[in-house]
Design an enzyme around this catalytic site. Structure first.
Site, PDB file in Angstrom:
ATOM      1  N   GLU A  98      50.835  40.632  41.055  1.00 45.44           N
ATOM      2  CA  GLU A  98      50.755  41.643  42.110  1.00 45.44           C
ATOM      3  C   GLU A  98      50.769  40.937  43.425  1.00 45.44           C
ATOM      4  OE1 GLU A  98      47.969  45.168  40.496  1.00 45.44           O
ATOM      5  OE2 GLU A  98      47.083  43.392  41.345  1.00 45.44           O
ATOM      6  N   CYS A 109      41.749  43.301  48.872  1.00 42.79           N
ATOM      7  CA  CYS A 109      41.164  42.054  48.267  1.00 42.79           C
ATOM      8  C   CYS A 109      40.294  42.437  47.146  1.00 42.79           C
ATOM      9  CB  CYS A 109      40.355  41.255  49.508  1.00 42.79           C
ATOM     10  SG  CYS A 109      41.079  40.926  51.019  1.00 42.79           S
TER      11      CYS A 109
END
Ligand code: SAH
Length: 335
Positions: free
Chosen positions: A81, A325
Site C-alpha cells: 500500500e 497512519c
C-alpha cells in the site's frame, strides 16, 4: 522490478545508455521500453524482460479527494500500500511502504497484522512513487513533490534498499525530488540512526516516539526493550548535533494511555533541544485503542508550548479510506 536489474543489464553497454534508460523511466515515464526510441531494439527487449516498467495498482480515493490509497502490485501474489496526500498548498506527498508486513509489533498499529513479511527492493519502493507520478502527470500534468517512508514496515530494518530508493527518488536523473523533501521514519533502531547521520544527503529523520517514559513506551512498542528511550533520545541528540538537522518526533495521542497532563510535562523535558520538533497525531482507530478527545489534545499541546517545545499537529488524511497512519494493513490482494 523497474531499476532493480538495470545495472546488470547495462553492465556491458556504453555509459550513456544508463542516462538514457533513467530518462525513459523517470522523465518520460515510459510504461514499456518499446516506447523509447533512443535505445537499440535488442536492449529494449532485454530491458522489458529484466526491468519491467509495468506498475499495476488499484486506487481508492477519500471522500474529500485529499488522499488516494493505492494497492501496488509487486508480484503475482503480493501487493503493497502507498498513499498520495494532496496538500492545499500544492504539495503532493507519497507515503511509501518499505516492507511487506512489519515485524515491529507496535500494539496500536495495524501493519503488524500482515503475515507475510519481507523487505521490499529499491525498485518496489520507487514503483510506489512512480505509480502516483504517472497518475498525476496524466491527469493534471502535476508532480510528486515529497516522499515519506511512513507506510508499512520499518525502513531501518531495510536500510540498504531504503537508501538506494531514496537516492533514485532524489537523483537528478531519477525523480529529482530534493533530499529535504524526503523523510524516513523509524521506530527507533539506534545503530541505523547513527549510520543515517553519516549519509551525505540531507534526507529528513523522523522518530516514532509515542511515549514520554520507558514504561509507557515499552507497553506500546516492543523495540523499546532493545533500544531504551534514554539511549534513543541520546542518539537523536547526537544525530542533531552531527547533522545540524531538525528531527521530527511523532507522537500518537491515545486516550488514557499517553495523553495525560503529566505525560505532557514529562515529554516536554525529553524534547528540550532546539532541533527537536514534536508532531502530534490523533490516533486513527484500528480497533484496540481510542483516539484522545480533541479537548485533551488541545490541553496537551498547550502544556508543551508553554514549556517551549516546537509542536506541529498532523492533519489527519485518509481516514475514510483506511489510508491513515497505522491503518495500512494491505487488507486486499495479499498472498
Ligand atoms: N516503522 C516506522 C515507519 C512507519 S511510520 C515508524 O515506526 O516510524 C507510520 C507512523 O504512524 C508511525 O509513527 C506509527 O507509529 C504511526 N501509527 C501507527 N498506527 C497508528 C494509528 N493507528 N494512528 C496514528 N498513527 C499511527
Amino acid at each position: 522490478m523497474l531499476t532493480d536489474n538495470l545495472e546488470k543489464v547495462l553492465e556491458n553497454e556504453p555509459k550513456f545508455r544508463r542516462k538514457q534508460a533513467m530518462q525513459a523511466v523517470f522523465l518520460d515515464l515510459a510504461k514499456n521500453w518499446e516506447e523509447n526510441s533512443t535505445l537499440p531494439k535488442d536492449l529494449r527487449e532485454k530491458l522489458n524482460q529484466e526491468c519491467s516498467l509495468e506498475i499495476a495498482g488499484e486506487v481508492e480515493s477519500s471522500k474529500g479527494g485529499d488522499s488516494q490509497k493505492a494497492l501496488v502490485r509487486i508480484s503475482s501474489s503480493e501487493a503493497v500500500e502507498a498513499v498520495l496526500l494532496r496538500h492545499s498548498d500544492g504539495r503532493n506527498t507519497v507515503c511509501v511502504s518499505s516492507q511487506v508486513g512489519c515485524p515491529m509489533g507496535c500494539v496500536f498499529c495495524a501493519s503488524g497484522k500482515i503475515k507475510n513479511k519481507r523487505n521490499l527492493t529499491s525498485g518496489e519502493i520507487v514503483a510506489q512513487v512512480l505509480f502516483f507520478e504517472r497518475r498525476i502527470r496524466e491527469s493534471e500534468n502535476g508532480k510528486v513533490t515529497n516522499v515519506v517512508y511512513m507506510g508499512i514496515g520499518e525502513p531501518f530494518l531495510n536500510y540498504g534498499n531504503v537508501m538506494l530508493a531514496a537516492r533514485l527518488i532524489n537523483n537528478k536523473d531519477g525523480l529529482n525530488i530534493g533530499a529535504r523533501h524526503i523523510s524516513i521514519s523509524t521506530c527507533g533502531i539506534i545503530p541505523e540512526i547513527e549510520k543515517f547521520a553519516l549519509e551525505p544527503e540531507q534526507f529528513n529523520l523522523a522518530v516514532s516516539l509515542h511515549a514520554p517514559n520507558q514504561e509507557i513506551r515499552e507497553s506500546l512498542m516492543p523495540i523499546a526493550k532493545k533500544y531504551p528511550l534514554e539511549d534513543l533520545i541520546l542518539a537523536t541528540r547526537k544525530y542533531a548535533q552531527k547533522t545540524s538537522r531538525q528531527v521530527m518526533f511523532e507522537y500518537v495521542l491515545i486516550d488514557g494511555v499517553n495523553d495525560t497532563q503529566e505525560c505532557a510535562e514529562e515529554l516536554s523535558r525529553l524534547m528540550k533541544h532546539h532541533l527537536f520538533v514534536l508532531n502530534l497525531i490523533r490516533y486513527n482507530s484500528t480497533g484496540s485503542f481510542r483516539p484522545s478527545p480533541l479537548e485533551k489534545i488541545k490541553k496537551f499541546r498547550e502544556i508543551l508550548e508553554k514549556n517551549g517545545v516546537r509542536v506541529t499537529q498532523r492533519h489527519s488524511f485518509g481516514g475514510g479510506i483506511s489510508g491513515a497512519c497505522g491503518q495500512l494493513a494491505g487488507e486486499k490482494g495479499r498472498a
